[in-house]
Write a protein that holds these residues in place. Structure first.
Motif, mmCIF file in Angstrom:
data_model
loop_
_atom_site.group_PDB
_atom_site.id
_atom_site.type_symbol
_atom_site.label_atom_id
_atom_site.label_comp_id
_atom_site.label_asym_id
_atom_site.label_seq_id
_atom_site.Cartn_x
_atom_site.Cartn_y
_atom_site.Cartn_z
ATOM 1 N N SER A 90 0.895 -1.305 -0.035
ATOM 2 C CA SER A 90 0.053 -0.093 0.149
ATOM 3 C C SER A 90 0.916 1.104 0.052
ATOM 4 C CB SER A 90 -0.907 0.169 1.329
ATOM 5 O OG SER A 90 -0.205 0.134 2.401
ATOM 6 N N GLY A 91 0.194 2.300 -0.618
ATOM 7 C CA GLY A 91 1.226 3.594 -0.633
ATOM 8 C C GLY A 91 0.211 4.629 -1.016
ATOM 9 N N ILE A 92 0.751 5.908 -0.846
ATOM 10 C CA ILE A 92 0.200 7.050 -1.197
ATOM 11 C C ILE A 92 0.974 7.593 -2.324
ATOM 12 C CG2 ILE A 92 -0.601 9.483 -0.745
ATOM 13 C CD1 ILE A 92 -1.275 8.330 2.247
ATOM 14 N N ILE A 93 0.514 7.988 -3.514
ATOM 15 C CA ILE A 93 1.177 8.382 -4.571
ATOM 16 C C ILE A 93 0.942 9.689 -4.910
ATOM 17 C CG2 ILE A 93 1.901 7.828 -7.024
ATOM 18 C CD1 ILE A 93 0.006 5.094 -6.756
ATOM 19 N N TYR A 94 2.035 10.668 -4.950
ATOM 20 C CA TYR A 94 1.896 12.156 -5.234
ATOM 21 C C TYR A 94 2.907 12.563 -6.381
ATOM 22 C CZ TYR A 94 5.667 11.558 -1.821
ATOM 23 O OH TYR A 94 6.788 11.067 -1.217
ATOM 24 N N PRO A 95 2.447 13.801 -6.578
ATOM 25 C CA PRO A 95 3.698 14.295 -7.692
ATOM 26 C C PRO A 95 5.186 14.133 -7.168
ATOM 27 C CG PRO A 95 1.770 15.929 -7.374
ATOM 28 C CD PRO A 95 1.368 14.744 -6.280
ATOM 29 N N GLY A 96 5.652 13.410 -8.150
ATOM 30 C CA GLY A 96 7.375 13.279 -7.884
ATOM 31 C C GLY A 96 7.493 12.069 -7.353
ATOM 32 N N LEU A 97 6.558 11.246 -7.151
ATOM 33 C CA LEU A 97 6.846 9.890 -6.808
ATOM 34 C C LEU A 97 6.629 8.881 -7.814
ATOM 35 C CD1 LEU A 97 7.273 8.249 -4.195
ATOM 36 C CD2 LEU A 97 4.869 7.362 -4.275
ATOM 37 N N ALA A 98 7.750 7.922 -8.199
ATOM 38 C CA ALA A 98 7.489 7.113 -9.207
ATOM 39 C C ALA A 98 6.751 5.807 -8.638
ATOM 40 C CB ALA A 98 8.908 6.792 -9.777
ATOM 41 N N GLN A 99 5.826 5.319 -9.153
ATOM 42 C CA GLN A 99 5.189 3.868 -8.876
ATOM 43 C C GLN A 99 5.153 2.912 -10.068
ATOM 44 O OE1 GLN A 99 1.915 2.554 -9.463
ATOM 45 N NE2 GLN A 99 1.341 1.879 -7.461
ATOM 46 N N ARG A 100 5.546 1.752 -9.668
ATOM 47 C CA ARG A 100 5.284 0.635 -10.594
ATOM 48 C C ARG A 100 4.687 -0.530 -9.974
ATOM 49 N NH1 ARG A 100 7.321 -4.059 -9.547
ATOM 50 N NH2 ARG A 100 9.408 -3.472 -9.265
ATOM 51 N N MET A 101 3.496 -1.214 -10.500
ATOM 52 C CA MET A 101 3.097 -2.263 -10.090
ATOM 53 C C MET A 101 3.057 -3.572 -11.226
ATOM 54 S SD MET A 101 -0.962 -3.296 -8.813
ATOM 55 C CE MET A 101 -1.704 -3.066 -10.369
ATOM 56 N N SER A 102 3.624 -4.590 -10.902
ATOM 57 C CA SER A 102 3.911 -5.622 -11.691
ATOM 58 C C SER A 102 2.675 -6.621 -11.668
ATOM 59 C CB SER A 102 5.098 -6.408 -11.610
ATOM 60 O OG SER A 102 6.094 -5.672 -11.818
ATOM 61 N N ALA A 103 1.595 -6.516 -12.479
ATOM 62 C CA ALA A 103 0.412 -7.506 -12.332
ATOM 63 C C ALA A 103 0.669 -9.196 -12.167
ATOM 64 C CB ALA A 103 -0.657 -7.187 -13.273
ATOM 65 N N GLY A 104 1.707 -9.726 -13.082
ATOM 66 C CA GLY A 104 2.277 -10.700 -12.940
ATOM 67 C C GLY A 104 1.147 -11.837 -13.315
ATOM 68 N N ARG A 105 1.343 -13.034 -12.546
ATOM 69 C CA ARG A 105 0.236 -14.077 -12.675
ATOM 70 C C ARG A 105 -1.058 -13.542 -11.910
ATOM 71 N NH1 ARG A 105 4.163 -16.302 -9.156
ATOM 72 N NH2 ARG A 105 3.485 -16.230 -7.110
ATOM 73 N N GLY A 106 -1.229 -12.464 -11.534
ATOM 74 C CA GLY A 106 -2.516 -11.828 -11.144
ATOM 75 C C GLY A 106 -2.607 -11.167 -9.750
ATOM 76 N N ILE A 107 -3.194 -9.943 -9.867
ATOM 77 C CA ILE A 107 -3.192 -9.125 -8.669
ATOM 78 C C ILE A 107 -4.438 -8.451 -8.785
ATOM 79 C CG2 ILE A 107 -2.186 -7.033 -9.689
ATOM 80 C CD1 ILE A 107 -0.366 -6.982 -7.410
ATOM 81 N N MET A 108 -5.150 -8.295 -7.496
ATOM 82 C CA MET A 108 -6.312 -7.300 -7.138
ATOM 83 C C MET A 108 -5.626 -5.906 -6.445
ATOM 84 S SD MET A 108 -8.726 -9.286 -7.998
ATOM 85 C CE MET A 108 -10.243 -8.707 -6.969
#
Length: 255
Positions: A90-108
């Motif tokens: 979990s996290g809070i994403i704001y301007p200037g923050l790089a964020q990546r999610m790898s869905a891979g074999r499955g994610i909710m």
């Protein structure tokens, strides 16, 4: 992929040409086919399948939903976004923050305007963010999440690696994605500042904020995009304070 097998092309796509999804809590503009807005001639460019420009009103957001086999990069322009997923991240994403999610074999996961959990008029602001999807090198990898603050790196006005799977950006990119042929760069430019685009078989330039001029193509406004094939090296110059996102891609999706 060799550029010699491709025909050079600079394809300007204006903001008003984008399909849109507009409902009570969401105003989303799609650079490529997305959801019910399907156009078989506009499914991707290079490895990039999604470039959504989303505005979510206070107290709302995307409820928990699934993804599979996709590298998803989120870049916030205004406000803040709460991310939660089924792997416990979990996290809070704001301007200037790089964020990546790898869905891979499955994610909710869910994404909501941060003001949904805050009280007071000062926090009742929309959140605007660009969400971008690229295909991974291989399917069914382990899902993952990464975020890192790069705001200070953007102060210099140059192109800053935001996310990359390319070895050339090892140690330089803020976050890693699972595709060795793709990299995302960002630049925040003051009026008169310019950057030079990289050379690659496929580039995607998106004007996220402000306005710029593109060498050889002219003026670009907020929301405009350019798809480059077998060309690069042009200069992008801000005509007012601007923020641009550039995907550098050395492969494309087969078919």
């Amino acid at each position: 992929m060799s550029q010699s097998t491709l025909q050079p092309q600079v394809d300007v796509r204006r903001s008003a040409e984008r399909d849109a999804t507009k409902i009570s809590w969401l105003d989303s503009k799609h650079s490529f086919s997305f959801g019910q807005k399907y156009d078989p001639a506009n499914t991707h460019h290079g490895l990039l399948l999604v470039n959504n420009d989303d505005v979510v009103r206070p107290g709302a957001g995307f409820e928990t939903h699934p993804h599979r086999d996709m590298e998803i990069v989120t870049w916030v322009l205004q406000g803040s976004l709460v991310h939660q997923d089924s792997t416990g991240h979990s996290g809070i994403i704001y301007p200037g923050l790089a964020q990546r999610m790898s869905a891979g074999r499955g994610i909710m996961h869910s994404e909501k305007n941060d003001s949904w959990r805050l009280e007071g008029a000062a926090h009742q602001d929309p959140v605007r963010f660009i969400q971008m999807w690229v295909v991974p090198d291989e399917n069914r990898i382990t899902p993952g999440y990464e975020q890192l603050e790069i705001d200070n790196d953007l102060l210099g006005g140059g192109l800053v690696p935001v996310a990359s799977g390319m070895d050339v950006h090892e140690g330089a990119a803020a976050i890693r994605i699972k595709n060795k042929y793709a990299a995302l760069h960002a630049a925040r430019l003051q009026a008169g500042q310019s950057v030079e685009l990289p050379e690659a078989p496929f580039l995607h330039l998106f004007v996220a904020r402000g306005s710029v001029t593109l060498e050889g193509a002219g003026a670009l406004a907020e929301g405009d995009a350019v798809r480059f094939t077998a060309t690069g090296g042009q200069r992008v110059t801000a005509t007012e304070p601007a923020e641009v996102l550039v995907w550098e891609m050395h492969a494309t999706i087969a078919g």
